[in-house]
Design a protein around this motif. Sequence first.
Motif, PDB file in Angstrom:
ATOM      1  N   LEU A 252     112.084  72.559  17.987  1.00  0.00           N
ATOM      2  CA  LEU A 252     112.890  71.684  18.828  1.00  0.00           C
ATOM      3  C   LEU A 252     113.051  70.346  18.106  1.00  0.00           C
ATOM      4  CD1 LEU A 252     114.265  71.074  21.561  1.00  0.00           C
ATOM      5  CD2 LEU A 252     112.035  70.275  22.356  1.00  0.00           C
ATOM      6  N   SER A 253     114.292  69.916  17.927  1.00  0.00           N
ATOM      7  CA  SER A 253     114.555  68.654  17.245  1.00  0.00           C
ATOM      8  C   SER A 253     114.170  67.480  18.140  1.00  0.00           C
ATOM      9  CB  SER A 253     116.034  68.554  16.876  1.00  0.00           C
ATOM     10  OG  SER A 253     116.301  67.288  16.328  1.00  0.00           O
ATOM     11  N   LEU A 254     113.452  66.515  17.567  1.00  0.00           N
ATOM     12  CA  LEU A 254     113.063  65.312  18.293  1.00  0.00           C
ATOM     13  C   LEU A 254     113.897  64.112  17.865  1.00  0.00           C
ATOM     14  CD1 LEU A 254     109.201  65.751  18.072  1.00  0.00           C
ATOM     15  CD2 LEU A 254     110.719  66.433  19.936  1.00  0.00           C
ATOM     16  N   SER A 255     114.771  64.322  16.876  1.00  0.00           N
ATOM     17  CA  SER A 255     115.629  63.241  16.398  1.00  0.00           C
ATOM     18  C   SER A 255     116.911  63.831  15.836  1.00  0.00           C
ATOM     19  CB  SER A 255     114.900  62.412  15.340  1.00  0.00           C
ATOM     20  OG  SER A 255     114.645  63.210  14.196  1.00  0.00           O
ATOM     21  N   ASN A 256     117.713  62.997  15.218  1.00  0.00           N
ATOM     22  CA  ASN A 256     119.020  63.392  14.704  1.00  0.00           C
ATOM     23  C   ASN A 256     118.901  64.403  13.568  1.00  0.00           C
ATOM     24  OD1 ASN A 256     121.765  63.412  14.227  1.00  0.00           O
ATOM     25  ND2 ASN A 256     121.667  61.632  12.884  1.00  0.00           N
ATOM     26  N   THR A 257     119.404  65.621  13.774  1.00  0.00           N
ATOM     27  CA  THR A 257     119.429  66.639  12.736  1.00  0.00           C
ATOM     28  C   THR A 257     120.868  67.062  12.481  1.00  0.00           C
ATOM     29  OG1 THR A 257     119.205  68.451  14.312  1.00  0.00           O
ATOM     30  CG2 THR A 257     117.173  67.577  13.387  1.00  0.00           C
ATOM     31  N   PRO A 258     121.130  67.628  11.294  1.00  0.00           N
ATOM     32  CA  PRO A 258     122.493  68.071  11.010  1.00  0.00           C
ATOM     33  C   PRO A 258     122.827  69.383  11.727  1.00  0.00           C
ATOM     34  CG  PRO A 258     121.072  68.548   9.161  1.00  0.00           C
ATOM     35  CD  PRO A 258     120.254  67.757  10.145  1.00  0.00           C
ATOM     36  N   ASP A 259     121.829  70.070  12.248  1.00  0.00           N
ATOM     37  CA  ASP A 259     122.033  71.361  12.904  1.00  0.00           C
ATOM     38  C   ASP A 259     121.820  71.231  14.410  1.00  0.00           C
ATOM     39  OD1 ASP A 259     122.483  72.632  10.445  1.00  0.00           O
ATOM     40  OD2 ASP A 259     120.339  72.870  10.113  1.00  0.00           O
ATOM     41  N   ASP A 260     121.614  72.363  15.045  1.00  0.00           N
ATOM     42  CA  ASP A 260     121.380  72.399  16.486  1.00  0.00           C
ATOM     43  C   ASP A 260     120.062  71.719  16.846  1.00  0.00           C
ATOM     44  OD1 ASP A 260     123.701  73.856  16.800  1.00  0.00           O
ATOM     45  OD2 ASP A 260     122.663  75.775  16.571  1.00  0.00           O
ATOM     46  N   ALA A 261     119.927  71.354  18.108  1.00  0.00           N
ATOM     47  CA  ALA A 261     118.711  70.717  18.595  1.00  0.00           C
ATOM     48  C   ALA A 261     117.565  71.717  18.712  1.00  0.00           C
ATOM     49  CB  ALA A 261     118.962  70.065  19.949  1.00  0.00           C
ATOM     50  N   PHE A 262     117.882  73.021  18.823  1.00  0.00           N
ATOM     51  CA  PHE A 262     116.856  74.052  18.911  1.00  0.00           C
ATOM     52  C   PHE A 262     117.144  75.102  17.850  1.00  0.00           C
ATOM     53  CE2 PHE A 262     115.249  78.120  20.513  1.00  0.00           C
ATOM     54  CZ  PHE A 262     113.923  77.796  20.679  1.00  0.00           C
ATOM     55  N   GLY A 263     116.116  75.508  17.131  1.00  0.00           N
ATOM     56  CA  GLY A 263     116.281  76.524  16.099  1.00  0.00           C
ATOM     57  C   GLY A 263     115.189  77.561  16.178  1.00  0.00           C
ATOM     58  N   PHE A 264     115.463  78.712  15.615  1.00  0.00           N
ATOM     59  CA  PHE A 264     114.540  79.836  15.655  1.00  0.00           C
ATOM     60  C   PHE A 264     114.407  80.383  14.248  1.00  0.00           C
ATOM     61  CE2 PHE A 264     113.526  84.322  16.308  1.00  0.00           C
ATOM     62  CZ  PHE A 264     112.493  84.234  17.220  1.00  0.00           C
ATOM     63  N   GLY A 265     113.206  80.379  13.703  1.00  0.00           N
ATOM     64  CA  GLY A 265     112.991  80.886  12.352  1.00  0.00           C
ATOM     65  C   GLY A 265     112.086  82.109  12.361  1.00  0.00           C
ATOM     66  N   LEU A 266     112.436  83.116  11.577  1.00  0.00           N
ATOM     67  CA  LEU A 266     111.641  84.323  11.402  1.00  0.00           C
ATOM     68  C   LEU A 266     111.361  84.460   9.919  1.00  0.00           C
ATOM     69  CD1 LEU A 266     110.461  86.823  12.841  1.00  0.00           C
ATOM     70  CD2 LEU A 266     112.600  87.992  12.309  1.00  0.00           C
ATOM     71  N   ALA A 267     110.104  84.732   9.540  1.00  0.00           N
ATOM     72  CA  ALA A 267     109.762  84.716   8.120  1.00  0.00           C
ATOM     73  C   ALA A 267     108.760  85.792   7.748  1.00  0.00           C
ATOM     74  CB  ALA A 267     109.201  83.359   7.746  1.00  0.00           C
ATOM     75  N   LEU A 268     108.837  86.174   6.474  1.00  0.00           N
ATOM     76  CA  LEU A 268     107.872  87.060   5.842  1.00  0.00           C
ATOM     77  C   LEU A 268     107.086  86.211   4.862  1.00  0.00           C
ATOM     78  CD1 LEU A 268     106.774  89.910   5.058  1.00  0.00           C
ATOM     79  CD2 LEU A 268     108.568  89.935   3.313  1.00  0.00           C
ATOM     80  N   GLY A 269     105.761  86.210   4.975  1.00  0.00           N
ATOM     81  CA  GLY A 269     104.921  85.411   4.091  1.00  0.00           C
ATOM     82  C   GLY A 269     104.121  86.271   3.133  1.00  0.00           C
ATOM     83  N   LEU A 270     104.058  85.836   1.877  1.00  0.00           N
ATOM     84  CA  LEU A 270     103.205  86.456   0.866  1.00  0.00           C
ATOM     85  C   LEU A 270     102.371  85.345   0.254  1.00  0.00           C
ATOM     86  CD1 LEU A 270     105.785  88.780  -0.897  1.00  0.00           C
ATOM     87  CD2 LEU A 270     104.020  89.463   0.718  1.00  0.00           C
ATOM     88  N   ARG A 271     101.035  85.453   0.387  1.00  0.00           N
ATOM     89  CA  ARG A 271     100.154  84.384  -0.094  1.00  0.00           C
ATOM     90  C   ARG A 271      98.991  84.950  -0.891  1.00  0.00           C
ATOM     91  NH1 ARG A 271     101.275  83.505   5.231  1.00  0.00           N
ATOM     92  NH2 ARG A 271     102.633  81.733   5.655  1.00  0.00           N
ATOM     93  N   TYR A 272      98.588  84.190  -1.894  1.00  0.00           N
ATOM     94  CA  TYR A 272      97.408  84.496  -2.686  1.00  0.00           C
ATOM     95  C   TYR A 272      96.225  83.805  -2.019  1.00  0.00           C
ATOM     96  CZ  TYR A 272      94.037  84.089  -6.492  1.00  0.00           C
ATOM     97  OH  TYR A 272      92.893  84.126  -7.240  1.00  0.00           O
ATOM     98  N   ARG A 273      95.155  84.553  -1.739  1.00  0.00           N
ATOM     99  CA  ARG A 273      93.965  83.988  -1.099  1.00  0.00           C
ATOM    100  C   ARG A 273      92.940  83.608  -2.171  1.00  0.00           C
ATOM    101  NH1 ARG A 273      91.022  87.321   2.209  1.00  0.00           N
ATOM    102  NH2 ARG A 273      91.736  89.117   1.068  1.00  0.00           N
ATOM    103  N   PHE A 274      92.336  82.441  -1.984  1.00  0.00           N
ATOM    104  CA  PHE A 274      91.289  81.997  -2.922  1.00  0.00           C
ATOM    105  C   PHE A 274      90.204  81.250  -2.191  1.00  0.00           C
ATOM    106  CE2 PHE A 274      94.541  78.792  -2.707  1.00  0.00           C
ATOM    107  CZ  PHE A 274      93.883  77.589  -2.762  1.00  0.00           C
TER     108      PHE A 274
END
Length: 183
Positions: A161-183
């Motif tokens: 949820l945007s709390l200030s002026n953004t170039p896009d919509d005030a609400f956005g939805f992101g879906l992601a695939l993460g690949l991480r190296y554990r150490f």
Amino acid sequence: MILPNFEISLHSIRQTIQINLNCIIMKKVVTLIVSALLAIPVISSAQRGDHAIGLRFGGGVGHDVEISFQTPFHANRAELDLGFGGRGDFDYWKLTGIYQWVMPIENGFYWYLGVGPGLGSWSEDYTNDSGIYLTAALNAGIEYNFSEVPLQISIDTRPELSLSNTPDDAFGFGLALGLRYRF
């Protein structure tokens, strides 16, 4: 007597001041990020294999890829994601910090919930428009930590949820695939 066109001069002065302010803010943000990344391992009392670094594909709202870092924080963990890029005349970056509650399912599977802020900047050359913005983010996902290799794979969602002026919509939805190296 002919007076010079002060409107053009004031406009160029305003643009120069805005660019200088953005540079100062960017330097302070980078300094804060580097300081936080250096302090996190000192603050956390983690054992080997509790940290992770990698990429989050699909990233946050509007970002294709983010660099992702996880570290233990008290009984749970903190995640920092830095997304950046550009398309044509449009450039952007955003740093999102998420506090995550991590709960085991079984045999290397975990699910997690999180909440945190995001800070970003964008600029559009075509319209000479730019800005800095804040978001509030939620995070929910599932991950698998391989026992044979130090690899973590995750899939999650991060509505913001945007709390200030953004170039896009005030609400956005992101879906992601993460690949991480554990150490």
